[in-house]
Design an enzyme around this catalytic site. Structure first.
Site, short mmCIF file in Angstrom:
data_model
loop_
_atom_site.label_atom_id
_atom_site.label_comp_id
_atom_site.label_asym_id
_atom_site.label_seq_id
_atom_site.Cartn_x
_atom_site.Cartn_y
_atom_site.Cartn_z
N LYS A 52 40.10 29.67 20.79
CA LYS A 52 38.65 29.76 20.57
C LYS A 52 38.17 28.63 19.66
CE LYS A 52 38.50 34.65 21.54
NZ LYS A 52 38.23 36.04 21.17
N GLN A 96 38.30 39.45 15.80
CA GLN A 96 39.31 39.56 16.85
C GLN A 96 39.95 40.95 16.83
OE1 GLN A 96 39.70 37.13 19.10
NE2 GLN A 96 41.42 37.98 20.21
N ASP A 119 30.29 38.89 21.05
CA ASP A 119 31.18 39.67 21.92
C ASP A 119 30.38 40.67 22.75
OD1 ASP A 119 33.91 39.01 21.68
OD2 ASP A 119 34.05 39.99 19.71
N1 L34 Z 1 36.67 40.64 19.43
N2 L34 Z 1 38.70 40.67 20.52
C1 L34 Z 1 37.41 40.29 20.49
N3 L34 Z 1 36.84 39.57 21.49
C2 L34 Z 1 37.56 39.19 22.56
O1 L34 Z 1 36.98 38.53 23.57
C3 L34 Z 1 38.91 39.55 22.62
N4 L34 Z 1 39.74 39.14 23.65
C4 L34 Z 1 40.77 40.06 24.11
C5 L34 Z 1 41.57 40.51 22.88
N5 L34 Z 1 40.74 40.75 21.71
C6 L34 Z 1 39.46 40.31 21.59
C7 L34 Z 1 40.17 37.87 23.82
O2 L34 Z 1 39.68 36.92 23.24
C8 L34 Z 1 41.59 39.17 25.06
N6 L34 Z 1 41.19 37.82 24.73
C9 L34 Z 1 41.82 36.65 25.22
C10 L34 Z 1 41.33 35.38 24.95
C11 L34 Z 1 41.96 34.25 25.42
C12 L34 Z 1 43.10 34.35 26.18
C13 L34 Z 1 43.59 35.60 26.47
C14 L34 Z 1 42.96 36.75 25.98
C15 L34 Z 1 43.77 33.11 26.63
O3 L34 Z 1 43.53 32.04 26.13
N7 L34 Z 1 44.70 33.21 27.61
C16 L34 Z 1 45.43 32.07 28.14
C17 L34 Z 1 46.91 32.15 27.77
C18 L34 Z 1 47.18 32.26 26.32
C19 L34 Z 1 48.64 32.29 25.98
O4 L34 Z 1 49.28 31.26 26.19
O5 L34 Z 1 49.15 33.33 25.52
C20 L34 Z 1 45.35 32.12 29.66
O6 L34 Z 1 45.51 31.08 30.29
O7 L34 Z 1 45.14 33.21 30.20
#
Ligand code: L34
Length: 285
Positions: A52, A96, A119
């Protein structure tokens, strides 16, 4: 094999758009600011928060990161939220999730000013979404809608099945599909026959956090498959709620994990923060 929906590419397009608008906004002396709070040391949360922050840099926002120790009291966290509520440089506040067990997540969410709640988890924002009159949508469901739009598949009249009923994904997801005139079914752990529900789906969104729950025998030929899951498989590799291998040949479109919904969540957060900054400065809506 179905077409893979490239969440990285689509998220890049959204971020490029936000970056362009941000550059314009900066000419009038406004720089969007996002505050991200992380409590404790959940390794997955740390990765998401880092992503982020990197996105904030990419689009030209100012970002403020607050890393609080696991033992932080609810009181202390609320004090920080209140301080950020009053800070004009902070247009968006994100705490988060998940938070440590001794902190009541809903109390924290309820204390974020709705106009800074990028959010869209605050009850006021949730209510607005229900009615269909809102400034921002929760990032993950909003990102999923962009991914579906990218396929060109029209949601109107389609059988849409959402697996999972969380407040942050499943419930709002169902609402957004409904707003686009989908016929929506929400499945959950008490659903009697998950397979037969899923088999009806033209559009299937899986958001339960059970690795590879949805297998090829559960999906209809030609379905659009969206995987919100973020799990680790038996070898510690990232995987979703959909078993990609057994589903990819039946789907018309399918999202990968990683590189599908995750990057979109972050891109939509950037868009929401830009919207918040504009609104707080009397621009736009
Ligand atoms: N307050 N909490 C709040 N807001 C959110 O919008 C979230 N979420 C979820 C968990 N808690 C939260 C997120 O940000 C899930 N989430 C989230 C954000 C980004 C990614 C996954 C979940 C992400 O960047 N995923 C990458 C892989 C990351 C890795 O290498 O582990 C992808 O390509 O899917």
């Amino acid at each position: 094999m179905g077409k893979i929906i490239d969440g990285k590419l689509i998220s890049k397009a959204v971020k490029d758009d936000v970056a362009r608008e941000t550059a314009e906004l900066k000419k009038s002396g406004i720089t969007p600011g996002l505050a991200v709070i992380i409590v404790g040391e959940n390794p997955a949360s740390q990765i998401y928060v880092r992503n982020k922050q990197r996105a904030c840099e990419e689009v030209g926002f100012e970002s403020f990161k607050y890393e609080l120790p696991e033992q932080t009291s609810q009181e202390e966290l609320l004090e920080l939220v209140n301080k950020l509520n009053k800070d004009d440089k902070v247009n968006g506040i994100l705490c988060q999730l998940p938070l440590p067990g001794h902190i009541d997540e809903s109390v924290v969410i309820n204390n974020i000013l709705p106009k800074k709640d990028v959010d869209a988890f605050h009850p006021e924002n949730v209510g607005k979404i229900m009615i269909g009159d809102y400034s921002f949508l929760p990032c993950t469901p909003a990102g999923v809608m962009e991914l579906i739009a990218s396929t060109g598949v029209d949601i109107k009249g389609k059988e849409c099945v959402v697996v999972g009923r969380s407040n942050i994904v499943g419930k709002p997801m169902a609402m957004l599909l409904l707003h686009k005139s989908g016929t929506v079914t929400i499945c959950h752990s008490k659903t009697k026959d998950l397979k037969s529900e899923c088999l009806r789906a033209d559009i299937l969104v899986a958001a339960v956090g059970v690795r590879k729950l949805i297998t090829g025998d559960m999906v209809k030929e030609g379905a659009v498959l969206i995987d919100v899951g973020m799990n680790r498989d038996e070898n510690g590799k990232l995987c979703g709620d959909i078993d990609f291998e057994s589903c990819k040949d039946k789907a018309s479109y399918i999202t990968p994990v990683p590189g599908g919904v995750g990057p979109m969540t972050i891109a939509m957060l950037m868009r929401n923060t830009l919207t918040a900054a504009k609104e707080q400065n009397g621009i736009g809506k």
